[in-house]
Design an enzyme around this catalytic site. Sequence first.
Site, PDB file in Angstrom:
ATOM      1  N   GLY A  57     -87.350 -25.600  76.168  1.00  0.00           N
ATOM      2  CA  GLY A  57     -88.695 -25.601  76.735  1.00  0.00           C
ATOM      3  C   GLY A  57     -89.546 -24.757  75.812  1.00  0.00           C
ATOM      4  O   GLY A  57     -89.481 -24.911  74.607  1.00  0.00           O
ATOM      5  N   GLU A  58     -90.273 -23.833  76.366  1.00  0.00           N
ATOM      6  CA  GLU A  58     -91.053 -22.898  75.546  1.00  0.00           C
ATOM      7  C   GLU A  58     -90.657 -21.499  75.984  1.00  0.00           C
ATOM      8  O   GLU A  58     -90.899 -21.116  77.139  1.00  0.00           O
ATOM      9  CB  GLU A  58     -92.549 -23.172  75.767  1.00  0.00           C
ATOM     10  CG  GLU A  58     -93.410 -22.833  74.596  1.00  0.00           C
ATOM     11  CD  GLU A  58     -92.899 -23.404  73.274  1.00  0.00           C
ATOM     12  OE1 GLU A  58     -92.812 -24.635  73.146  1.00  0.00           O
ATOM     13  OE2 GLU A  58     -92.575 -22.615  72.375  1.00  0.00           O
ATOM     14  N   SER A  59     -90.041 -20.762  75.088  1.00  0.00           N
ATOM     15  CA  SER A  59     -89.464 -19.475  75.498  1.00  0.00           C
ATOM     16  C   SER A  59     -90.531 -18.497  75.991  1.00  0.00           C
ATOM     17  O   SER A  59     -90.262 -17.677  76.864  1.00  0.00           O
ATOM     18  CB  SER A  59     -88.665 -18.862  74.347  1.00  0.00           C
ATOM     19  OG  SER A  59     -89.479 -18.684  73.211  1.00  0.00           O
ATOM     20  N   CYS A  92     -81.663 -23.972  72.709  1.00  0.00           N
ATOM     21  CA  CYS A  92     -82.972 -23.989  72.051  1.00  0.00           C
ATOM     22  C   CYS A  92     -83.838 -22.821  72.556  1.00  0.00           C
ATOM     23  O   CYS A  92     -83.544 -21.686  72.222  1.00  0.00           O
ATOM     24  CB  CYS A  92     -83.620 -25.352  72.242  1.00  0.00           C
ATOM     25  SG  CYS A  92     -84.867 -25.670  70.982  1.00  0.00           S
ATOM     26  N   ARG A 121     -88.334 -18.033  66.050  1.00  0.00           N
ATOM     27  CA  ARG A 121     -88.868 -19.169  66.828  1.00  0.00           C
ATOM     28  C   ARG A 121     -89.416 -20.230  65.877  1.00  0.00           C
ATOM     29  O   ARG A 121     -90.032 -19.905  64.867  1.00  0.00           O
ATOM     30  CB  ARG A 121     -90.001 -18.715  67.755  1.00  0.00           C
ATOM     31  CG  ARG A 121     -89.513 -17.983  68.977  1.00  0.00           C
ATOM     32  CD  ARG A 121     -90.659 -17.730  69.949  1.00  0.00           C
ATOM     33  NE  ARG A 121     -91.194 -18.952  70.484  1.00  0.00           N
ATOM     34  CZ  ARG A 121     -92.493 -19.234  70.587  1.00  0.00           C
ATOM     35  NH1 ARG A 121     -93.391 -18.383  70.160  1.00  0.00           N
ATOM     36  NH2 ARG A 121     -92.884 -20.374  71.105  1.00  0.00           N
ATOM     37  N   ILE A 150     -85.262 -29.715  68.163  1.00  0.00           N
ATOM     38  CA  ILE A 150     -86.670 -29.929  68.516  1.00  0.00           C
ATOM     39  C   ILE A 150     -87.390 -28.578  68.461  1.00  0.00           C
ATOM     40  O   ILE A 150     -87.158 -27.727  69.331  1.00  0.00           O
ATOM     41  CB  ILE A 150     -86.811 -30.542  69.927  1.00  0.00           C
ATOM     42  CG1 ILE A 150     -86.001 -31.842  70.035  1.00  0.00           C
ATOM     43  CG2 ILE A 150     -88.293 -30.803  70.241  1.00  0.00           C
ATOM     44  CD1 ILE A 150     -85.888 -32.391  71.453  1.00  0.00           C
ATOM     45  N   ARG A 151     -88.214 -28.384  67.444  1.00  0.00           N
ATOM     46  CA  ARG A 151     -88.906 -27.088  67.253  1.00  0.00           C
ATOM     47  C   ARG A 151     -87.912 -25.943  67.466  1.00  0.00           C
ATOM     48  O   ARG A 151     -88.178 -24.988  68.187  1.00  0.00           O
ATOM     49  CB  ARG A 151     -90.090 -26.953  68.221  1.00  0.00           C
ATOM     50  CG  ARG A 151     -91.264 -27.841  67.876  1.00  0.00           C
ATOM     51  CD  ARG A 151     -92.381 -27.711  68.894  1.00  0.00           C
ATOM     52  NE  ARG A 151     -91.964 -28.148  70.211  1.00  0.00           N
ATOM     53  CZ  ARG A 151     -91.881 -27.374  71.286  1.00  0.00           C
ATOM     54  NH1 ARG A 151     -92.258 -26.124  71.208  1.00  0.00           N
ATOM     55  NH2 ARG A 151     -91.470 -27.846  72.431  1.00  0.00           N
ATOM     56  N   HIS A 186     -80.055 -29.171  71.114  1.00  0.00           N
ATOM     57  CA  HIS A 186     -80.014 -29.619  72.518  1.00  0.00           C
ATOM     58  C   HIS A 186     -78.727 -30.406  72.768  1.00  0.00           C
ATOM     59  O   HIS A 186     -78.720 -31.629  72.560  1.00  0.00           O
ATOM     60  CB  HIS A 186     -81.215 -30.526  72.808  1.00  0.00           C
ATOM     61  CG  HIS A 186     -82.515 -29.810  72.885  1.00  0.00           C
ATOM     62  ND1 HIS A 186     -83.072 -29.402  74.075  1.00  0.00           N
ATOM     63  CD2 HIS A 186     -83.362 -29.417  71.919  1.00  0.00           C
ATOM     64  CE1 HIS A 186     -84.221 -28.800  73.834  1.00  0.00           C
ATOM     65  NE2 HIS A 186     -84.424 -28.790  72.533  1.00  0.00           N
ATOM     66  N   GLU A 188     -77.492 -31.350  75.453  1.00  0.00           N
ATOM     67  CA  GLU A 188     -77.632 -32.244  76.612  1.00  0.00           C
ATOM     68  C   GLU A 188     -78.253 -33.589  76.239  1.00  0.00           C
ATOM     69  O   GLU A 188     -78.250 -34.513  77.042  1.00  0.00           O
ATOM     70  CB  GLU A 188     -78.463 -31.549  77.709  1.00  0.00           C
ATOM     71  CG  GLU A 188     -79.964 -31.463  77.462  1.00  0.00           C
ATOM     72  CD  GLU A 188     -80.383 -30.417  76.424  1.00  0.00           C
ATOM     73  OE1 GLU A 188     -79.500 -29.815  75.775  1.00  0.00           O
ATOM     74  OE2 GLU A 188     -81.604 -30.230  76.254  1.00  0.00           O
TER      75      GLU A 188
END
Length: 213
Positions: A57-59, A92, A121, A150-151, A186, A188
């Site tokens: 997500g976004e940490s 991530c 990051r 992903i990023r 990721h 998953e």
Amino acid sequence: MVAGSSEPGTGPVVGVLDLQGDVREHLAALTEVGCVPRLVKWPGDLEGLSGLVLPGGESTTLSMLLESTGLFEAVDARLGAEDRRLPLLGTCAGLVLVAREVLDGRPDQRTFGVLDGVVRRNGYGRQEQSFEADVVFGSGEGPPLPTVFIRAPVLVSVGAAVDVLATLDGVPVLVRQGSVLASSFHPELTPDRRVHRLFAEMCVSDEPGALIG
Ligand code: GLN
């Protein structure tokens, strides 16, 4: 208890932090390896859990939401428990949330600091630089692990107590320190379930788990 089997619903109860990010895919992956998954939105949802997944997500956002829900303190308390520390799988942004030090983060972003590693990051580039790669898993005798980045955060360095379980171009991308398992990618989002299966095994282990201080 059959953690690691493909029989659903008979293994450990494992939470997935449900504040933001790719939650559904983790629920499916946990079910596939025999765990009983549970969404975690509030501190009370941690009751009786054998493990917890911190998804991508976004940490920075996850850090804020963890604080505002009271989950940060509640999870932190379970990580410091003397008898048995709550096993964590951080993927991530989840890797950022467990790392001891974050580069290129926001100054107010918090981490649990239970993995002796430094992460940068977005170290693998921004959204348009997302990519798939086959990484070397373990000592390399098994098939490579398909992964999606992903990023993704880069693990810039890890301490001596950290086991490196997979690498990409020589850089650690899957690591374990006691009861903490974390990946830059990721797991998953691909059908290979080796990472979730290992985590399911960690969730039924009697070991007290790691604590860095
Ligand atoms: N760039 C995000 C962060 O640092 C992580 C991206 C992801 O989880 N896919 O929080």
